[in-house]
Scaffold this motif. Structure first.
Motif, PDB file in Angstrom:
ATOM      1  N   THR A  93      18.963   3.623 -90.071  1.00 16.62           N
ATOM      2  CA  THR A  93      17.538   3.836 -90.316  1.00 16.62           C
ATOM      3  C   THR A  93      16.723   2.893 -89.434  1.00 16.62           C
ATOM      4  OG1 THR A  93      17.430   2.211 -92.103  1.00 16.62           O
ATOM      5  CG2 THR A  93      17.957   4.484 -92.721  1.00 16.62           C
ATOM      6  N   CYS A  94      15.452   3.184 -89.347  1.00 13.34           N
ATOM      7  CA  CYS A  94      14.536   2.360 -88.573  1.00 13.34           C
ATOM      8  C   CYS A  94      13.367   1.964 -89.466  1.00 13.34           C
ATOM      9  CB  CYS A  94      14.042   3.130 -87.355  1.00 13.34           C
ATOM     10  SG  CYS A  94      12.881   2.189 -86.333  1.00 13.34           S
ATOM     11  N   GLY A  95      13.192   0.675 -89.657  1.00 12.73           N
ATOM     12  CA  GLY A  95      12.036   0.187 -90.403  1.00 12.73           C
ATOM     13  C   GLY A  95      10.825   0.193 -89.496  1.00 12.73           C
ATOM     14  N   LEU A  96      10.015   1.239 -89.599  1.00 12.53           N
ATOM     15  CA  LEU A  96       8.910   1.428 -88.665  1.00 12.53           C
ATOM     16  C   LEU A  96       7.832   0.366 -88.800  1.00 12.53           C
ATOM     17  CD1 LEU A  96       8.064   5.239 -88.469  1.00 12.53           C
ATOM     18  CD2 LEU A  96       9.208   3.806 -86.786  1.00 12.53           C
ATOM     19  N   ILE A  97       7.374   0.148 -90.029  1.00 18.51           N
ATOM     20  CA  ILE A  97       6.257  -0.764 -90.220  1.00 18.51           C
ATOM     21  C   ILE A  97       6.250  -1.281 -91.644  1.00 18.51           C
ATOM     22  CG2 ILE A  97       4.661   1.125 -90.771  1.00 18.51           C
ATOM     23  CD1 ILE A  97       2.461  -0.483 -89.335  1.00 18.51           C
ATOM     24  N   PHE A  98       5.834  -2.521 -91.771  1.00 21.65           N
ATOM     25  CA  PHE A  98       5.849  -3.235 -93.042  1.00 21.65           C
ATOM     26  C   PHE A  98       4.482  -3.877 -93.184  1.00 21.65           C
ATOM     27  CE2 PHE A  98       6.621  -6.985 -95.601  1.00 21.65           C
ATOM     28  CZ  PHE A  98       7.582  -6.603 -96.519  1.00 21.65           C
ATOM     29  N   GLY A  99       3.839  -3.736 -94.321  1.00 23.32           N
ATOM     30  CA  GLY A  99       2.521  -4.323 -94.467  1.00 23.32           C
ATOM     31  C   GLY A  99       2.209  -4.732 -95.890  1.00 23.32           C
ATOM     32  N   VAL A 100       1.586  -5.890 -96.033  1.00 20.93           N
ATOM     33  CA  VAL A 100       1.106  -6.382 -97.328  1.00 20.93           C
ATOM     34  C   VAL A 100      -0.334  -6.838 -97.130  1.00 20.93           C
ATOM     35  CG1 VAL A 100       1.453  -8.048 -99.195  1.00 20.93           C
ATOM     36  CG2 VAL A 100       3.437  -7.162 -97.938  1.00 20.93           C
ATOM     37  N   VAL A 101      -1.238  -6.426 -98.000  1.00 20.76           N
ATOM     38  CA  VAL A 101      -2.636  -6.826 -97.859  1.00 20.76           C
ATOM     39  C   VAL A 101      -2.731  -8.348 -97.975  1.00 20.76           C
ATOM     40  CG1 VAL A 101      -3.491  -4.613 -98.726  1.00 20.76           C
ATOM     41  CG2 VAL A 101      -3.131  -6.501-100.317  1.00 20.76           C
ATOM     42  N   PRO A 102      -3.680  -8.960 -97.264  1.00 23.32           N
ATOM     43  CA  PRO A 102      -3.695 -10.430 -97.138  1.00 23.32           C
ATOM     44  C   PRO A 102      -3.663 -11.204 -98.443  1.00 23.32           C
ATOM     45  CG  PRO A 102      -5.197  -9.457 -95.560  1.00 23.32           C
ATOM     46  CD  PRO A 102      -4.716  -8.334 -96.418  1.00 23.32           C
ATOM     47  N   ASP A 103      -4.392 -10.773 -99.484  1.00 25.23           N
ATOM     48  CA  ASP A 103      -4.457 -11.585-100.698  1.00 25.23           C
ATOM     49  C   ASP A 103      -3.191 -11.488-101.546  1.00 25.23           C
ATOM     50  OD1 ASP A 103      -5.586  -8.979-100.852  1.00 25.23           O
ATOM     51  OD2 ASP A 103      -6.339  -9.378-102.856  1.00 25.23           O
ATOM     52  N   TYR A 104      -2.204 -10.683-101.119  1.00 23.12           N
ATOM     53  CA  TYR A 104      -0.916 -10.627-101.816  1.00 23.12           C
ATOM     54  C   TYR A 104       0.227 -11.166-100.963  1.00 23.12           C
ATOM     55  CZ  TYR A 104      -2.887  -8.027-105.703  1.00 23.12           C
ATOM     56  OH  TYR A 104      -3.623  -7.671-106.813  1.00 23.12           O
ATOM     57  N   GLN A 105      -0.097 -11.600 -99.758  1.00 21.00           N
ATOM     58  CA  GLN A 105       0.940 -12.144 -98.889  1.00 21.00           C
ATOM     59  C   GLN A 105       1.404 -13.509 -99.413  1.00 21.00           C
ATOM     60  OE1 GLN A 105      -0.654 -12.125 -94.894  1.00 21.00           O
ATOM     61  NE2 GLN A 105      -0.879  -9.897 -94.858  1.00 21.00           N
ATOM     62  N   GLY A 106       2.698 -13.743 -99.309  1.00 21.11           N
ATOM     63  CA  GLY A 106       3.260 -15.003 -99.759  1.00 21.11           C
ATOM     64  C   GLY A 106       3.437 -15.114-101.258  1.00 21.11           C
ATOM     65  N   LYS A 107       3.243 -14.007-101.963  1.00 18.95           N
ATOM     66  CA  LYS A 107       3.363 -14.025-103.422  1.00 18.95           C
ATOM     67  C   LYS A 107       4.601 -13.277-103.917  1.00 18.95           C
ATOM     68  CE  LYS A 107      -1.614 -14.532-104.144  1.00 18.95           C
ATOM     69  NZ  LYS A 107      -2.845 -13.998-104.786  1.00 18.95           N
ATOM     70  N   GLY A 108       5.468 -12.924-102.989  1.00 21.31           N
ATOM     71  CA  GLY A 108       6.716 -12.272-103.376  1.00 21.31           C
ATOM     72  C   GLY A 108       6.706 -10.761-103.269  1.00 21.31           C
ATOM     73  N   VAL A 109       5.549 -10.161-103.005  1.00 24.25           N
ATOM     74  CA  VAL A 109       5.474  -8.702-102.908  1.00 24.25           C
ATOM     75  C   VAL A 109       6.305  -8.200-101.741  1.00 24.25           C
ATOM     76  CG1 VAL A 109       3.940  -6.726-102.542  1.00 24.25           C
ATOM     77  CG2 VAL A 109       3.219  -8.605-104.028  1.00 24.25           C
ATOM     78  N   GLU A 110       6.254  -8.923-100.619  1.00 24.87           N
ATOM     79  CA  GLU A 110       7.044  -8.504 -99.467  1.00 24.87           C
ATOM     80  C   GLU A 110       8.530  -8.557 -99.774  1.00 24.87           C
ATOM     81  OE1 GLU A 110       5.464 -11.701-100.140  1.00 24.87           O
ATOM     82  OE2 GLU A 110       4.591 -11.701 -98.122  1.00 24.87           O
ATOM     83  N   SER A 111       8.960  -9.575-100.516  1.00 25.87           N
ATOM     84  CA  SER A 111      10.369  -9.672-100.902  1.00 25.87           C
ATOM     85  C   SER A 111      10.758  -8.518-101.820  1.00 25.87           C
ATOM     86  CB  SER A 111      10.625 -11.005-101.619  1.00 25.87           C
ATOM     87  OG  SER A 111      10.320 -12.101-100.789  1.00 25.87           O
ATOM     88  N   ALA A 112       9.888  -8.207-102.764  1.00 29.49           N
ATOM     89  CA  ALA A 112      10.195  -7.177-103.754  1.00 29.49           C
ATOM     90  C   ALA A 112      10.288  -5.792-103.126  1.00 29.49           C
ATOM     91  CB  ALA A 112       9.146  -7.190-104.860  1.00 29.49           C
ATOM     92  N   ILE A 113       9.361  -5.472-102.238  1.00 28.96           N
ATOM     93  CA  ILE A 113       9.377  -4.121-101.671  1.00 28.96           C
ATOM     94  C   ILE A 113      10.546  -3.959-100.700  1.00 28.96           C
ATOM     95  CG2 ILE A 113       7.851  -4.485 -99.671  1.00 28.96           C
ATOM     96  CD1 ILE A 113       6.494  -1.807-100.486  1.00 28.96           C
ATOM     97  N   ALA A 114      10.945  -5.050-100.022  1.00 29.04           N
ATOM     98  CA  ALA A 114      12.121  -4.990 -99.154  1.00 29.04           C
ATOM     99  C   ALA A 114      13.386  -4.819 -99.987  1.00 29.04           C
ATOM    100  CB  ALA A 114      12.206  -6.249 -98.296  1.00 29.04           C
ATOM    101  N   MET A 115      13.451  -5.499-101.122  1.00 26.08           N
ATOM    102  CA  MET A 115      14.610  -5.393-102.002  1.00 26.08           C
ATOM    103  C   MET A 115      14.688  -4.032-102.685  1.00 26.08           C
ATOM    104  SD  MET A 115      16.629  -8.110-102.213  1.00 26.08           S
ATOM    105  CE  MET A 115      17.296  -8.014-103.884  1.00 26.08           C
ATOM    106  N   LYS A 116      13.537  -3.400-102.901  1.00 30.48           N
ATOM    107  CA  LYS A 116      13.503  -2.143-103.640  1.00 30.48           C
ATOM    108  C   LYS A 116      14.357  -1.076-102.958  1.00 30.48           C
ATOM    109  CE  LYS A 116      11.871   0.008-107.254  1.00 30.48           C
ATOM    110  NZ  LYS A 116      12.201  -0.450-108.614  1.00 30.48           N
TER     111      LYS A 116
END
Length: 391
Positions: A305-328
């Motif tokens: 697979t190819c991970g085309l693009i990853f994005g988290v809105v600024p006020d949620y960055q660094g709060k674990g959302v990026e980790s959670a969606i990658a793990m999902k």
């Protein structure tokens, strides 16, 4: 040697497409791009960048009339004017192992761009978005390229640098086993804290609801990505057009969105790597190739697979959302006994984005492929500046 403008000459258009086939005949991992993906770049009816830009392409022939190189030059007038010095681009560079030939191709691009007011050129890049045909390969020849990623000769590096191109930014492609990668404990801890928050939910894309997800994508993209150099905001129409174009290749289990209540806050856009099918099509995509494409897709031959693009809105960055969606993606794949995908190649991350590089490296990835986007200043006395960092 002589330079010939391709323009609308059908014979020269064919030479432009066929030259790499001969050049890379001995490169076992090279995959011939679809002819239409190259040709659409130079077609004003297909490439929206002609609305605010222009391009030209050439082939280089030896004194005997044999094609020994090719190149294109282009100007995006909207982005060129935002640079400290107006900057155009050159790309689709291919050349035999001959420095004189390579420098003639570079000179041709420089002269055309300078005649139109440009003071620098980036290359090798694309007359289009950064996710396609962007950068010079400096690592990764032992791996197949993912769809629309560059594949270039190793001796090109010396030609670019001896000519005077400088490293504007580097591009890193990280790879991992989807179900087997060893994610760091800190990422897992952050992810499970987010999973425990009842206000945060995760949804995979649904084809029957593409308009909704297209708008959610646009909202997140404009908050998370429009701040990056060379990246423009997206209109509602562009968001809807994008998801419509992607529909034939969308696998619903690969694309995930995160929400806080009803607010879209993150996306992780992953698609099957079409190059595992494209390599069987010899650059063509007529009716029979389309049938073959669908048959191979249906047979499940695509395991990468190819991970085309990853994005988290600024006020949620660094709060674990990026980790959670990658793990999902990984956790849902583990649950599914019929999950066919084995690996993921993340779309390139620029060295100007250290925060994203740190995060992706914590997902159990390895740095398998690497590219450089070069810049050449026409005024050789002017000080060179690398791409500014973000974040």
């Amino acid at each position: 040697m002589r330079i010939l403008e391709v323009a609308n000459d059908k014979k020269l258009q064919k030479e432009f497409l066929e030259f790499p086939v001969k050049l890379y005949a001995q490169d076992a991992n090279w995959i011939r791009p679809l002819d239409q993906d190259i040709e659409n770049t130079f077609n004003p009816a297909k490439n929206k960048h002609f609305n605010h830009g222009e391009c030209i392409r050439w082939i280089l022939q030896s004194d005997k009339g044999e094609t020994i190189g090719r190149v294109a030059a282009f100007i995006n007038h909207e982005t060129a004017k935002n640079e400290e010095q107006p900057t155009g681009g050159m790309g689709f560079f291919e050349c035999i192992e001959n420095q004189e030939a390579a420098f003639l191709l570079f000179d041709t691009c420089k002269e055309w761009l300078a005649s139109r007011g440009m003071e620098a050129m980036d290359g090798p890049i694309n007359f289009g978005e950064r996710d396609s045909f962007w950068g010079l390969m400096i690592k990764g020849w032992n791996h197949e390229p993912t769809y629309k990623m560059p594949w270039t000769k190793q001796y090109y590096i010396q030609y670019f640098e001896d000519y005077g191109f400088k490293d504007y930014f580097q591009q890193y492609v990280y790879s991992a086993g989807i179900l087997t990668s060893k994610t760091t404990q800190s990422v897992m801890d952050k992810a499970y804290r987010v999973f425990a928050n009842p206000d945060i939910t995760f949804k995979h894309i649904k084809k029957r609801e593409l308009p909704k997800f297209g708008e959610d994508f646009r909202i997140i993209y404009n908050e998370a990505w429009a701040k990056f150099p060379g990246v423009k905001g997206m209109t509602k129409e562009q968001g809807q057009s994008l998801v419509a174009q992607m529909k034939p290749i969308i696998d619903e289990q690969l694309i995930w969105f995160a929400y806080d209540g009803d607010r879209p806050i993150a996306f992780f856009i992953v698609i099957p790597d079409l190059n595992q099918i494209v390599k069987h099509l010899n650059g063509k995509f007529g009716i029979w190739e389309k049938i073959k494409f669908m048959l191979l897709l249906w047979k499940g031959v695509v395991t990468r697979t190819c991970g085309l693009i990853f994005g988290v809105v600024p006020d949620y960055q660094g709060k674990g959302v990026e980790s959670a969606i990658a793990m999902k993606l990984r956790l849902e794949g583990i649950k599914d006994p019929f999950f066919q995908y084995e690996t993921i190649d993340m779309n390139w991350v620029g060295d100007f984005n250290p925060k994203m590089n740190r995060f992706v490296s914590q997902l159990g990835t390895t740095l398998d492929k690497q590219y450089i986007t070069y810049r050449y200043l026409f005024d050789r006395e002017k000080p060179f500046k690398r791409c500014p960092r973000v974040g």
